[in-house]
Design an enzyme around this catalytic site. Structure first.
Site, PDB file in Angstrom:
ATOM      1  N   CYS A  25      13.933  -3.581 -10.369  1.00  0.00           N
ATOM      2  CA  CYS A  25      14.137  -3.364  -8.933  1.00  0.00           C
ATOM      3  C   CYS A  25      14.599  -1.950  -8.590  1.00  0.00           C
ATOM      4  O   CYS A  25      14.781  -1.622  -7.430  1.00  0.00           O
ATOM      5  CB  CYS A  25      15.105  -4.402  -8.362  1.00  0.00           C
ATOM      6  SG  CYS A  25      14.405  -6.061  -8.378  1.00  0.00           S
ATOM      7  N   HIS A  75       7.640  -4.236   7.359  1.00  0.00           N
ATOM      8  CA  HIS A  75       6.805  -3.193   6.788  1.00  0.00           C
ATOM      9  C   HIS A  75       7.523  -1.850   6.705  1.00  0.00           C
ATOM     10  O   HIS A  75       6.927  -0.792   6.913  1.00  0.00           O
ATOM     11  CB  HIS A  75       5.476  -3.076   7.541  1.00  0.00           C
ATOM     12  CG  HIS A  75       4.551  -4.199   7.199  1.00  0.00           C
ATOM     13  ND1 HIS A  75       4.633  -5.424   7.807  1.00  0.00           N
ATOM     14  CD2 HIS A  75       3.552  -4.285   6.281  1.00  0.00           C
ATOM     15  CE1 HIS A  75       3.721  -6.223   7.299  1.00  0.00           C
ATOM     16  NE2 HIS A  75       3.041  -5.563   6.363  1.00  0.00           N
ATOM     17  N   GLU A 135      14.475 -13.866  -0.515  1.00  0.00           N
ATOM     18  CA  GLU A 135      13.810 -12.661  -0.998  1.00  0.00           C
ATOM     19  C   GLU A 135      12.512 -13.051  -1.712  1.00  0.00           C
ATOM     20  O   GLU A 135      11.527 -12.323  -1.675  1.00  0.00           O
ATOM     21  CB  GLU A 135      14.733 -11.895  -1.946  1.00  0.00           C
ATOM     22  CG  GLU A 135      14.197 -10.537  -2.324  1.00  0.00           C
ATOM     23  CD  GLU A 135      15.209  -9.694  -3.051  1.00  0.00           C
ATOM     24  OE1 GLU A 135      15.955  -8.963  -2.380  1.00  0.00           O
ATOM     25  OE2 GLU A 135      15.265  -9.800  -4.299  1.00  0.00           O
TER      26      GLU A 135
END
Length: 149
Positions: A25, A75, A135
């Protein structure tokens, strides 16, 4: 007075990277987030009110969450200001949404941040009960008012 919990779900896509993280991540990657916002309050019993029988109109909740969270984060690329990614990905600021946050954009921190955004915008007689942020379909963070009183 009877209190009822109501929940509305929102979905948005966002990319993030975790500064100095020791796993995958640390790289820019994205998720389809599912945000569930639960409010608690009394049912409107005013027979003359157009909101009779409701705790809050779901459209009112949408008007709070959509512009301040969904529209902002959908986005977008979110990074910790400590990441100092402007030089590396500065073109995102010109071509798209680039959000610098004063914290790691983890699911846990985002859930707390979203609670801070929503709470002051609610009508006085309604409280934020909880927020759940998925998530991934199998991983989520939760915020409960009773844990943060």
């Amino acid at each position: 007075m009877t209190k009822i919990r109501i929940t509305k779900e929102f979905v948005f896509d966002m990319a993030h990277a975790l500064h100095k993280y020791d796993g995958l991540c640390k790289n820019i990657h994205g998720h389809t987030y599912k945000l569930q916002v639960t409010l608690i309050g009394p049912i409107n019993t005013d027979k003359n009110s157009v909101k009779n029988g409701m705790v809050i109109d779901f459209g009112e909740l949408k008007a709070i969450v959509k512009p301040y969270i969904v529209d902002k984060f959908d986005h977008a690329l979110a990074v910790n200001t400590a990441h100092d990614m402007k030089e590396n990905v500065g073109h995102y600021q010109e071509e798209g949404k680039f959000i610098e946050l004063p914290f790691q954009p983890t699911c846990e921190n985002l859930v707390a941040y979203f609670a801070d955004i929503i709470q002051p915008k609610l009508p006085e007689h309604i409280s934020l009960h909880s927020i759940r942020l998925y998530e991934t379909p199998t991983s989520w963070g939760e915020w409960f008012a009773e844990d943060n009183a």
